[in-house]
Design an enzyme around this catalytic site. Structure first.
Site, mmCIF file in Angstrom:
data_model
loop_
_atom_site.group_PDB
_atom_site.id
_atom_site.type_symbol
_atom_site.label_atom_id
_atom_site.label_comp_id
_atom_site.label_asym_id
_atom_site.label_seq_id
_atom_site.Cartn_x
_atom_site.Cartn_y
_atom_site.Cartn_z
ATOM 1 N N HIS A 72 0.809 -1.140 -0.158
ATOM 2 C CA HIS A 72 -0.066 0.241 -0.046
ATOM 3 C C HIS A 72 0.859 1.254 0.098
ATOM 4 C CE1 HIS A 72 -3.188 -2.526 2.193
ATOM 5 N NE2 HIS A 72 -3.047 -2.933 0.720
ATOM 6 N N HIS B 289 -9.181 -2.769 -5.643
ATOM 7 C CA HIS B 289 -7.954 -2.851 -4.394
ATOM 8 C C HIS B 289 -6.915 -3.814 -4.996
ATOM 9 C CE1 HIS B 289 -5.842 -2.805 -0.690
ATOM 10 N NE2 HIS B 289 -5.644 -4.157 -0.938
ATOM 11 N N ASP C 203 -2.845 -2.948 -5.204
ATOM 12 C CA ASP C 203 -1.832 -3.843 -5.044
ATOM 13 C C ASP C 203 -1.005 -4.199 -6.215
ATOM 14 O OD1 ASP C 203 -2.647 -4.229 -2.561
ATOM 15 O OD2 ASP C 203 -3.819 -6.119 -3.114
ATOM 16 N N HIS D 297 -0.270 -11.165 -4.782
ATOM 17 C CA HIS D 297 0.987 -10.729 -4.895
ATOM 18 C C HIS D 297 2.128 -11.647 -5.183
ATOM 19 C CE1 HIS D 297 -0.399 -7.436 -2.277
ATOM 20 N NE2 HIS D 297 -0.840 -8.081 -1.616
#
Length: 283
Positions: free
Chosen positions: A82, A244, A248, A271
């Site tokens: 973030h 979101h 990311d 991720h």
């Protein structure tokens, strides 16, 4: 990959500070964004540890991608995406991020608080330039049906980056299938995705709490989806989860250390695949 352009590097006009509890540990954390010299890049400095160890925000320093991106070992920093998204989204290229704990302040699970602090202090141009690179053919990484890939710029796209995400938790999920695309500019990032929060299913939240993660959090501190939708909370956008995921993606691609142009597209990726793509682009 080929170099298709460059721009002047940017750093902060003055330091900025953000305080809050970490999402993972719940421990109070003080974060300072400090201007850095040209070509310094982004790096985290642990002021709470002897010698104030420094960890550069590059793909080679990633040691964990389970539900968050972690840099360095015991002296590193977790849940960096973030903070990196805020810096990359606003095109802050050179910055030292000082922390007195193992993770940044969690705030509300979004990047909005970081963006507000960075916007308030402003940015300045530096003499040195930053390269912009693009793929000459699609570069894709995948695992178990999830994919993320960078595609060459379309004619007329110039040096811009578009980021798309298709979110699909499957039939019967309380999170509906959704997709979102952002042309990544400072204004668009700040207005369209910076306030989009971390989300998870109720079963995932229970599993994390059983591991001692986020035990201080209430359901309305992040977006937890129960069978009927968000628990004790309301979405800021109908497609906030997909937005979101784009946030990311921007944060993880900051680990390249150069600007990326073209169209990056994620499908059910997290991720691990984002970082794998960043590492592949760096070569």
């Amino acid at each position: 990959m080929r170099r298709i352009g460059s721009r002047h590097q940017r750093t902060l006009a003055a330091p900025a500070e953000v305080r809050g509890a970490g999402l993972v540990t719940g421990t109070p954390v003080r974060l300072r964004f400090v201007p850095a010299a040209a070509n310094a890049g982004l790096a985290f400095l642990r002021t709470d540890l002897p010698g104030c160890p420094l960890t550069r925000a590059v793909a080679a320093n990633v040691v964990g991608t389970a539900r968050r991106t972690t840099l360095g070992g015991d002296a590193g920093v977790t849940l960096v995406e973030h903070v990196l998204a805020a810096l990359a989204g606003l095109r802050v290229d050179n910055c030292l991020i000082e922390l007195d704990g193992p993770e940044p302040p969690g705030l509300d699970g979004s990047a909005a608080g970081f963006v507000d602090a960075l916007t308030a202090t402003g940015v300045v141009l530096q003499t040195a330039t930053r390269d912009v690179w693009a793929a000459t053919a699609p570069i894709v990484v995948s695992h178990n049906g999830a994919t993320v890939g960078l595609h060459p710029p379309a004619p007329g796209d110039g040096t811009t980056l578009r980021a798309s995400y298709l979110l699909d938790y499957g039939l019967g999920s309380p999170i509906p299938q959704q997709k979102y695309t952002l042309t990544v500019t400072p204004d668009a990032f700040a207005q369209e995705v910076s306030a989009c929060r971390t989300f998870l299913l109720e079963a995932e939240a229970h599993a994390l709490r059983a591991q001692g993660i986020g035990t201080h959090l209430k359901p309305d501190d992040v977006v937890v989806f129960g069978p009927r939708g968000p628990v004790g909370n309301r979405l800021r956008f109908a497609d906030e989860p997909a937005r979101h995921k784009v946030l990311d993606l921007v944060g993880d691609l900051a680990l390249c250390g150069f600007d990326v142009a073209g169209h990056v597209v994620g499908y059910r990726a997290g991720h691990a695949l984002n970082v794998a793509l960043a590492a592949k682009l760096v070569g």
